[in-house]
Design a protein around this motif. Sequence first.
Motif, PDB file in Angstrom:
ATOM      1  N   LEU A 123      39.287  21.066   9.496  1.00  0.00           N
ATOM      2  CA  LEU A 123      38.139  21.916   9.962  1.00  0.00           C
ATOM      3  C   LEU A 123      37.065  21.181  10.823  1.00  0.00           C
ATOM      4  O   LEU A 123      36.691  20.532   9.595  1.00  0.00           O
ATOM      5  CB  LEU A 123      37.850  23.767  10.065  1.00  0.00           C
ATOM      6  N   HIS A 124      36.546  20.503  12.499  1.00  0.00           N
ATOM      7  CA  HIS A 124      35.359  19.499  12.511  1.00  0.00           C
ATOM      8  C   HIS A 124      34.468  21.090  12.059  1.00  0.00           C
ATOM      9  O   HIS A 124      34.761  21.232  13.612  1.00  0.00           O
ATOM     10  CB  HIS A 124      35.288  18.936  12.841  1.00  0.00           C
ATOM     11  N   PRO A 125      33.173  20.301  11.656  1.00  0.00           N
ATOM     12  CA  PRO A 125      32.215  21.339  12.228  1.00  0.00           C
ATOM     13  C   PRO A 125      31.285  21.235  13.787  1.00  0.00           C
ATOM     14  O   PRO A 125      30.778  22.249  14.454  1.00  0.00           O
ATOM     15  CB  PRO A 125      30.724  20.484  11.298  1.00  0.00           C
ATOM     16  N   GLN A 126      31.709  20.002  14.457  1.00  0.00           N
ATOM     17  CA  GLN A 126      31.356  19.954  15.964  1.00  0.00           C
ATOM     18  C   GLN A 126      32.751  20.197  16.566  1.00  0.00           C
ATOM     19  O   GLN A 126      32.879  20.783  17.862  1.00  0.00           O
ATOM     20  CB  GLN A 126      30.583  18.619  16.264  1.00  0.00           C
ATOM     21  N   LYS A 127      33.314  19.500  16.437  1.00  0.00           N
ATOM     22  CA  LYS A 127      34.853  19.524  16.928  1.00  0.00           C
ATOM     23  C   LYS A 127      36.391  20.367  16.624  1.00  0.00           C
ATOM     24  O   LYS A 127      36.828  20.886  17.907  1.00  0.00           O
ATOM     25  CB  LYS A 127      35.663  17.846  17.079  1.00  0.00           C
ATOM     26  N   GLY A 128      35.797  21.452  15.643  1.00  0.00           N
ATOM     27  CA  GLY A 128      36.368  22.183  15.883  1.00  0.00           C
ATOM     28  C   GLY A 128      38.464  21.455  15.138  1.00  0.00           C
ATOM     29  O   GLY A 128      38.128  20.670  14.251  1.00  0.00           O
ATOM     30  N   LEU A 129      38.888  22.521  15.098  1.00  0.00           N
ATOM     31  CA  LEU A 129      40.405  22.061  14.783  1.00  0.00           C
ATOM     32  C   LEU A 129      41.206  20.860  15.239  1.00  0.00           C
ATOM     33  O   LEU A 129      41.498  21.061  16.338  1.00  0.00           O
ATOM     34  CB  LEU A 129      41.467  23.195  15.119  1.00  0.00           C
ATOM     35  N   LEU A 130      41.574  20.113  14.272  1.00  0.00           N
ATOM     36  CA  LEU A 130      41.775  18.697  14.448  1.00  0.00           C
ATOM     37  C   LEU A 130      43.401  18.667  13.873  1.00  0.00           C
ATOM     38  O   LEU A 130      43.513  19.198  11.876  1.00  0.00           O
ATOM     39  CB  LEU A 130      40.421  17.484  14.061  1.00  0.00           C
ATOM     40  N   SER A 131      44.046  17.988  14.371  1.00  0.00           N
ATOM     41  CA  SER A 131      45.274  17.415  13.399  1.00  0.00           C
ATOM     42  C   SER A 131      45.253  15.899  13.480  1.00  0.00           C
ATOM     43  O   SER A 131      44.538  15.373  15.052  1.00  0.00           O
ATOM     44  CB  SER A 131      46.698  18.058  13.725  1.00  0.00           C
ATOM     45  N   GLY A 180      46.975  30.806  24.525  1.00  0.00           N
ATOM     46  CA  GLY A 180      46.693  32.010  25.874  1.00  0.00           C
ATOM     47  C   GLY A 180      45.173  32.419  25.083  1.00  0.00           C
ATOM     48  O   GLY A 180      44.765  32.695  25.879  1.00  0.00           O
ATOM     49  N   ALA A 181      44.593  31.947  24.371  1.00  0.00           N
ATOM     50  CA  ALA A 181      43.181  32.097  23.578  1.00  0.00           C
ATOM     51  C   ALA A 181      43.065  30.942  23.561  1.00  0.00           C
ATOM     52  O   ALA A 181      43.401  29.656  23.437  1.00  0.00           O
ATOM     53  CB  ALA A 181      43.824  32.988  21.920  1.00  0.00           C
ATOM     54  N   PRO A 182      41.409  30.768  23.645  1.00  0.00           N
ATOM     55  CA  PRO A 182      40.308  29.798  23.609  1.00  0.00           C
ATOM     56  C   PRO A 182      40.455  29.543  22.038  1.00  0.00           C
ATOM     57  O   PRO A 182      41.290  29.706  21.085  1.00  0.00           O
ATOM     58  CB  PRO A 182      39.181  31.111  23.439  1.00  0.00           C
ATOM     59  N   SER A 183      40.260  27.957  21.964  1.00  0.00           N
ATOM     60  CA  SER A 183      40.274  27.259  20.661  1.00  0.00           C
ATOM     61  C   SER A 183      39.659  28.158  19.538  1.00  0.00           C
ATOM     62  O   SER A 183      38.486  27.720  19.371  1.00  0.00           O
ATOM     63  CB  SER A 183      40.009  25.933  20.900  1.00  0.00           C
ATOM     64  N   PRO A 184      40.581  27.912  18.633  1.00  0.00           N
ATOM     65  CA  PRO A 184      39.244  28.536  16.964  1.00  0.00           C
ATOM     66  C   PRO A 184      38.211  27.334  17.205  1.00  0.00           C
ATOM     67  O   PRO A 184      38.655  25.824  17.422  1.00  0.00           O
ATOM     68  CB  PRO A 184      40.139  28.085  16.264  1.00  0.00           C
ATOM     69  N   ILE A 185      36.936  28.023  15.934  1.00  0.00           N
ATOM     70  CA  ILE A 185      36.244  27.066  16.276  1.00  0.00           C
ATOM     71  C   ILE A 185      35.440  27.422  14.142  1.00  0.00           C
ATOM     72  O   ILE A 185      36.199  25.432  13.877  1.00  0.00           O
ATOM     73  CB  ILE A 185      34.782  27.323  16.182  1.00  0.00           C
ATOM     74  N   CYS A 186      36.111  28.327  13.862  1.00  0.00           N
ATOM     75  CA  CYS A 186      35.223  28.586  12.856  1.00  0.00           C
ATOM     76  C   CYS A 186      36.516  28.433  11.654  1.00  0.00           C
ATOM     77  O   CYS A 186      36.653  28.649  10.482  1.00  0.00           O
ATOM     78  CB  CYS A 186      34.529  29.393  12.170  1.00  0.00           C
ATOM     79  N   THR A 187      37.717  29.116  12.257  1.00  0.00           N
ATOM     80  CA  THR A 187      39.139  28.990  11.737  1.00  0.00           C
ATOM     81  C   THR A 187      39.971  27.862  11.983  1.00  0.00           C
ATOM     82  O   THR A 187      40.278  27.609  12.593  1.00  0.00           O
ATOM     83  CB  THR A 187      39.460  30.674  11.092  1.00  0.00           C
ATOM     84  N   TYR A 188      41.404  28.128  11.121  1.00  0.00           N
ATOM     85  CA  TYR A 188      42.582  27.534  11.906  1.00  0.00           C
ATOM     86  C   TYR A 188      43.704  28.013  12.413  1.00  0.00           C
ATOM     87  O   TYR A 188      44.635  27.045  12.802  1.00  0.00           O
ATOM     88  CB  TYR A 188      43.050  26.946  10.311  1.00  0.00           C
ATOM     89  N   TRP A 189      43.044  29.078  12.890  1.00  0.00           N
ATOM     90  CA  TRP A 189      43.437  29.871  13.546  1.00  0.00           C
ATOM     91  C   TRP A 189      42.795  30.781  15.076  1.00  0.00           C
ATOM     92  O   TRP A 189      41.684  30.611  14.818  1.00  0.00           O
ATOM     93  CB  TRP A 189      44.932  30.766  12.810  1.00  0.00           C
ATOM     94  N   ASN A 190      43.475  31.210  15.571  1.00  0.00           N
ATOM     95  CA  ASN A 190      42.812  31.458  17.177  1.00  0.00           C
ATOM     96  C   ASN A 190      43.777  33.111  17.252  1.00  0.00           C
ATOM     97  O   ASN A 190      43.400  33.796  18.518  1.00  0.00           O
ATOM     98  CB  ASN A 190      42.593  31.107  18.416  1.00  0.00           C
ATOM     99  N   CYS A 191      44.792  32.498  16.699  1.00  0.00           N
ATOM    100  CA  CYS A 191      45.490  34.233  17.052  1.00  0.00           C
ATOM    101  C   CYS A 191      45.894  34.590  15.556  1.00  0.00           C
ATOM    102  O   CYS A 191      46.659  34.408  14.771  1.00  0.00           O
ATOM    103  CB  CYS A 191      46.821  34.121  17.311  1.00  0.00           C
ATOM    104  N   ILE A 192      46.612  36.499  15.398  1.00  0.00           N
ATOM    105  CA  ILE A 192      46.541  36.398  14.071  1.00  0.00           C
ATOM    106  C   ILE A 192      48.202  37.434  14.703  1.00  0.00           C
ATOM    107  O   ILE A 192      48.034  38.548  15.529  1.00  0.00           O
ATOM    108  CB  ILE A 192      46.030  37.179  12.878  1.00  0.00           C
ATOM    109  N   ILE A 193      49.179  37.924  14.018  1.00  0.00           N
ATOM    110  CA  ILE A 193      50.015  38.824  13.621  1.00  0.00           C
ATOM    111  C   ILE A 193      50.257  39.645  12.637  1.00  0.00           C
ATOM    112  O   ILE A 193      50.468  39.319  11.306  1.00  0.00           O
ATOM    113  CB  ILE A 193      52.017  37.819  14.410  1.00  0.00           C
ATOM    114  N   ASP A 194      50.013  40.859  12.629  1.00  0.00           N
ATOM    115  CA  ASP A 194      49.860  41.462  11.542  1.00  0.00           C
ATOM    116  C   ASP A 194      50.959  42.715  11.189  1.00  0.00           C
ATOM    117  O   ASP A 194      51.638  42.801  12.027  1.00  0.00           O
ATOM    118  CB  ASP A 194      48.337  42.756  11.650  1.00  0.00           C
ATOM    119  N   VAL A 195      51.280  41.830  10.323  1.00  0.00           N
ATOM    120  CA  VAL A 195      52.497  42.375   9.921  1.00  0.00           C
ATOM    121  C   VAL A 195      52.386  43.563   8.310  1.00  0.00           C
ATOM    122  O   VAL A 195      53.051  44.078   8.027  1.00  0.00           O
ATOM    123  CB  VAL A 195      53.276  41.777   9.229  1.00  0.00           C
TER     124      VAL A 195
END
Length: 210
Positions: A12-20, A168-183
């Motif tokens: 996670l980058h404070p300005q650029k968000g999630l990077l690989s 299908g969802a906006p890019s994450p900014i403060c987490t590594y994910w932007n969607c969860i599957i709650d099991v």
Amino acid sequence: MATIQIVSNLKLHPQKGLLSKDCTGKWINAHYQQGDLDGACAVYSVIMNLLILGMIEKEEICVYSSIDKRTRKGKLLSYLLEKQGLVRDGYCFRTLAKDIRDYANFKANRKPAKSREDAINIIQTSVANDSPIIISVFGEEWAHALLAIGIEYNENDVPTKILCLDPGAPSPICTYWNCIIDVSTKTLWYKTEKSQTKAELGDMLVISQE
């Protein structure tokens, strides 16, 4: 106390968000929302998967960049982005895996699950092997493909959430994910920042180098 396991080639980058880190060693955006590229959700999930695995570079997927179709990797990217951009009836994972194997020197294996528990175990194994996994979720009148990149466990080491990058969802900014599957409950929930709905897990697809 809950613990989280995430595949390693992410930061996670404070300005650029999630990077690989792509195959050139350059840190680039890890998430792409539909509209950033030409493609359906399964195609987006494949592209994000290949980037996070460090198997392609960002310049190869930019809308206005020229794809080198002389290489097998270039042929695959051309096929996915230029010919499979809009898949109205969904992209069967069996067909998708075959297309990846036919066009590029990558391994691609469809993983059908016998049950929800089996699906969760397959995802756990992939994340434990430091590999993202393309998964499908579906409801009564919809289906969607996304990329699982992590697992959340409760204090008893039981998986409670599958952490995903959703095209299908906006890019994450403060987490590594932007969607969860709650099991964590009997009813499985597909959740993004703006919506949640009941769902079930479908087929999965694992990509790796030959």
